[in-house]
Design an enzyme around this catalytic site. Structure first.
Site, PDB file in Angstrom:
ATOM      1  N   ASP A 140      -2.723   4.549  -2.740  1.00 10.64           N
ATOM      2  CA  ASP A 140      -3.771   5.316  -1.870  1.00 10.64           C
ATOM      3  C   ASP A 140      -3.958   6.607  -2.569  1.00 10.64           C
ATOM      4  OD1 ASP A 140      -4.814   5.386   1.106  1.00 10.64           O
ATOM      5  OD2 ASP A 140      -3.569   7.297   0.921  1.00 10.64           O
ATOM      6  N   HIS A 153     -10.430  -1.558   5.304  1.00  8.51           N
ATOM      7  CA  HIS A 153     -10.167  -1.189   6.542  1.00  8.51           C
ATOM      8  C   HIS A 153     -10.789   0.433   6.823  1.00  8.51           C
ATOM      9  CE1 HIS A 153      -7.592   0.906   3.505  1.00  8.51           C
ATOM     10  NE2 HIS A 153      -7.425   1.927   4.593  1.00  8.51           N
ATOM     11  N   ASP A 154     -11.334   0.861   5.860  1.00  8.61           N
ATOM     12  CA  ASP A 154     -12.207   2.417   5.768  1.00  8.61           C
ATOM     13  C   ASP A 154     -13.616   2.307   5.962  1.00  8.61           C
ATOM     14  OD1 ASP A 154      -9.829   3.642   5.501  1.00  8.61           O
ATOM     15  OD2 ASP A 154      -9.927   3.923   3.450  1.00  8.61           O
ATOM     16  N   ASP A 158       0.833  -1.253  -0.022  1.00  3.12           N
ATOM     17  CA  ASP A 158      -0.047  -0.181  -0.009  1.00  3.12           C
ATOM     18  C   ASP A 158       0.914   1.032  -0.015  1.00  3.12           C
ATOM     19  OD1 ASP A 158      -2.233   1.760   0.370  1.00  3.12           O
ATOM     20  OD2 ASP A 158      -3.169   0.548   1.653  1.00  3.12           O
ATOM     21  N   GLU A 181      -6.895   3.918  -5.413  1.00  2.00           N
ATOM     22  CA  GLU A 181      -8.108   4.181  -4.787  1.00  2.00           C
ATOM     23  C   GLU A 181      -8.528   5.578  -5.433  1.00  2.00           C
ATOM     24  OE1 GLU A 181      -9.433   5.195  -0.159  1.00  2.00           O
ATOM     25  OE2 GLU A 181      -7.446   5.928  -1.002  1.00  2.00           O
TER      26      GLU A 181
HETATM   27  C1  GLC Z   1      -7.030   6.203   2.103  1.00  2.00           C
HETATM   28  C2  GLC Z   1      -7.019   5.123   3.032  1.00  2.00           C
HETATM   29  C3  GLC Z   1      -7.362   5.688   4.449  1.00  2.00           C
HETATM   30  C4  GLC Z   1      -6.409   6.860   4.762  1.00  2.00           C
HETATM   31  C5  GLC Z   1      -6.533   7.849   3.739  1.00  2.00           C
HETATM   32  C6  GLC Z   1      -5.574   8.723   4.112  1.00  2.00           C
HETATM   33  O1  GLC Z   1      -8.543   6.623   2.107  1.00  2.00           O
HETATM   34  O2  GLC Z   1      -7.697   3.888   2.749  1.00  2.00           O
HETATM   35  O3  GLC Z   1      -7.123   4.672   5.415  1.00  2.00           O
HETATM   36  O4  GLC Z   1      -6.544   7.565   5.972  1.00  2.00           O
HETATM   37  O5  GLC Z   1      -6.368   7.267   2.654  1.00  2.00           O
HETATM   38  O6  GLC Z   1      -4.125   8.276   3.357  1.00  2.00           O
END
Ligand code: GLC
Ligand code: CA
Length: 561
Positions: free
Chosen positions: A199, A331-332, A98, A256
């Site tokens: 990310d 995880h979010d 990641d 993402e």
């Molecule tokens: C993404 C991650 C999250 C994180 C954010 C900032 O959305 O999945 O967990 O807090 O990016 O890096």
């Protein structure tokens, strides 16, 4: 269609802090992951996505990186990582890292230099602006509440942070900085990692000049997604990254990207684009593309008709053009069985039904740790049991706004990222077998009932159902590549579709409700030649073949030849 390993793979997401602790400090670690590789192999997953394990002060659990080249001592050492990579590869498992390229930690040496003076050579590695009449440079709202700008006394300017103030955004207009990132990515690839999850990649480019977002109500800050998400120049950046670095390696990439629909997604994942293999989209999570993101605290209730519409558009738009990444949790996000199924009475049935759904769509399925045993939302009574920066910021923010505490807590129970961050439940012993020490975050109360040890012993468990699905996906390529066709588009309880690839067709029947609707076998499909591949209830022997009742959350997959 091009067939390739990352399309056929199933990915398992590991949130290292909560996976398995090997040394009793209460925090999951790399040795813990190594000790569970056999478990993950036996489950039938192929790629392990490791949430960030780099050096980090941990303000956002590792999504705030202070050294891209080092392992966070909480998780172990570089030797541990090398061992993990080796042991995974020995078992035929791949490792996907990641990588956070939108921002760093405020304790990254680049940022320390950058903030030290307006004339520092790394000043423009980040985004600095002067205040406007002693106010924020613009009105953009951060994902984690409040303004995206933080005032820094040292130089009396503001820096931008789309996430928390400990996560300053990198400036992708600075080529030197971008080349530093390339160098670092190459370094990990040379080590032998098999892919990246990028990310927040949709946000690396911001609207030129950072203009204010429309603000008819004159609020201090407003949602401004359009001004920092999926802008045209992001594609230029990704193409360059691909040309200069990624294309030289046989890896998989997933970005993402919140706030887009399948048509825009093709700009990232279209076969001819050479940017990313797939993206995580958010339409089915937010049910509203325009406001997609992680910062929304009103979790919109879903209807099956909406879900069908969204998934069907993604399935058909990307077919033979690009590739989907399918997920219901991570995880979010809240636990899928709590959000899309029934976490109490039909926990087992609905978790299996949702798994059937994910494994029978075109695309690469992602399983988040604990999903394979049907772990449920945390919903802690006390705010003190929460750890997530987004949740804690929201709690403070809501308090300032005068929101009643019980409403705030209700929102947190539904939406907090800690719902999915409670430790993995390995057995019914102390601390669910996660640690011999004091866990960094509370263990879910249901661990006596929900844990891998008992699931592995029970042939009817969710765990064994996942194993079976994953094995079927390996032996039936139609599950991977088959063309999707929706049946019964207007049925509010049943989600039914076919998948067709070469000579094979699958019929997938999913009951998303607690009712027992009747399903009528479609005339165009030959029932006589059908074989039931998998189901989450014992098939009823004396049921009518043409018209039958489905049990609550029943799932069946037939193969027709
Ligand atoms: C993404 C991650 C999250 C994180 C954010 C900032 O959305 O999945 O967990 O807090 O990016 O890096
Ligand atoms: Ca540990």
């Amino acid at each position: 269609m091009n067939t390739t390993w990352w399309k056929e793979a199933a990915v398992y997401e590991i949130y290292p802090a909560s996976f398995k602790d090997s040394n009793g400090d209460g925090i999951g670690d790399l040795q813990g992951v190594i000790s569970k590789l056999d478990y993950l192999k036996e489950l039938g997953t192929d790629v392990l996505w490791l949430c960030p394990i780099y050096e980090s002060p941990g303000e956002d659990n590792g999504y705030d990186i202070s050294d891209y080249y080092a392992i966070n001592p909480r998780f172990g050492t570089m030797e541990d990582f090398d061992e993990l990579l080796k042991q995974a590869h020995q078992r035929g498992l791949k490792i996907m890292m990641d990588l956070v390229l939108n921002h760093t930690s405020d304790r990254h040496p680049w940022f320390k230099e950058s903030r030290s003076s307006r004339h520092n050579s790394k000043r423009s590695y980040y985004i600095w602006r002067q205040g406007v009449h002693h106010l924020y440079p613009n009105n953009w709202e951060s994902y984690f509440s409040g303004s995206v700008w933080e005032h820094d006394d040292i130089t009396d300017e503001y820096y931008m942070h789309l996430y928390s103030k400990y996560q300053p955004d990198l400036n992708w207009d600075n080529e030197e900085m971008v080349h530093e990132l390339y160098k670092m990515i190459r370094w990990w690839l040379e080590k032998g990692v098999d892919g990246f999850r990028f990310d927040a990649i949709a946000h690396i480019v911001k609207a030129k000049g950072y203009p204010n977002a429309e603000n008819p109500q004159h609020l201090p800050v407003v949602q401004a997604y359009q001004l920092f998400s999926n802008l045209e120049k992001v594609h230029l950046m990704l193409r360059k990254l691909n040309d200069e670095v990624l294309m030289n390696y046989d890896i998989m990439t997933v970005g993402e990207t919140s706030g887009l629909g399948p048509e825009q997604a093709l700009a990232y994942v279209g076969d001819e684009r050479h940017e990313l293999n797939m993206v995580f989209q958010f339409e089915h999570m937010t049910l509203d593309a325009a406001s997609a993101g992680t910062g929304k605290w009103e979790l919109r209730p879903w209807t099956l008709l909406e879900l069908k519409k969204i998934f069907s558009r993604w399935q058909t738009t990307l077919h033979q053009q690009g590739w989907n990444a399918n997920y219901l949790g991570n995880h979010d996000q809240p636990r899928p069985v709590s959000r899309f199924g029934n976490a109490t009475r039909y926990r087992v049935e609905s978790a299996k039904m949702l798994a059937t759904f994910m494994m029978t769509l075109e695309g690469t399925p992602y399983i988040y740790q604990g999903e394979e045993i049907g772990m449920t939302n945390a919903a802690f009574e006390e705010i003190d049991d929460y750890r997530d920066v987004e949740t804690l910021n929201y709690y403070e923010y809501a308090k300032l706004q005068g929101k009643p505490v019980k409403d705030t807590m209700a929102a947190i129970w539904a939406k907090s990222r800690d719902n999915a961050r409670t430790p993995m439940q390995w057995d019914a012993g102390p601390n669910a077998g996660f640690t011999s020490g004091k866990p960094w975050i509370r263990i879910h109360d249901n661990y006596m009932e929900v844990n891998t040890e008992s699931a592995m012993k029970d042939p009817h468990s969710i765990y064994h159902y996942y194993r079976k699905l994953l094995a079927l996906r390996k032996s039936h390529k139609v599950m991977v590549y088959g063309e999707y066709k929706l049946l019964l588009p207007l049925d509010p309880e049943l989600y039914v579709y076919t998948r067709t690839w070469q000579e094979e067709t699958l019929l997938v029947i999913l009951n998303f409700s607690e009712d027992t609707p009747v399903f009528e076998w479609p005339d165009e499909l030959d029932r006589a030649s059908s074989e039931l591949l998998i189901a989450n209830y014992e098939p009823l022997r004396d049921e009518d073949h043409k018209k039958f009742k489905l049990m609550p959350y029943e799932a069946r997959v037939y193969r027709l030849v």
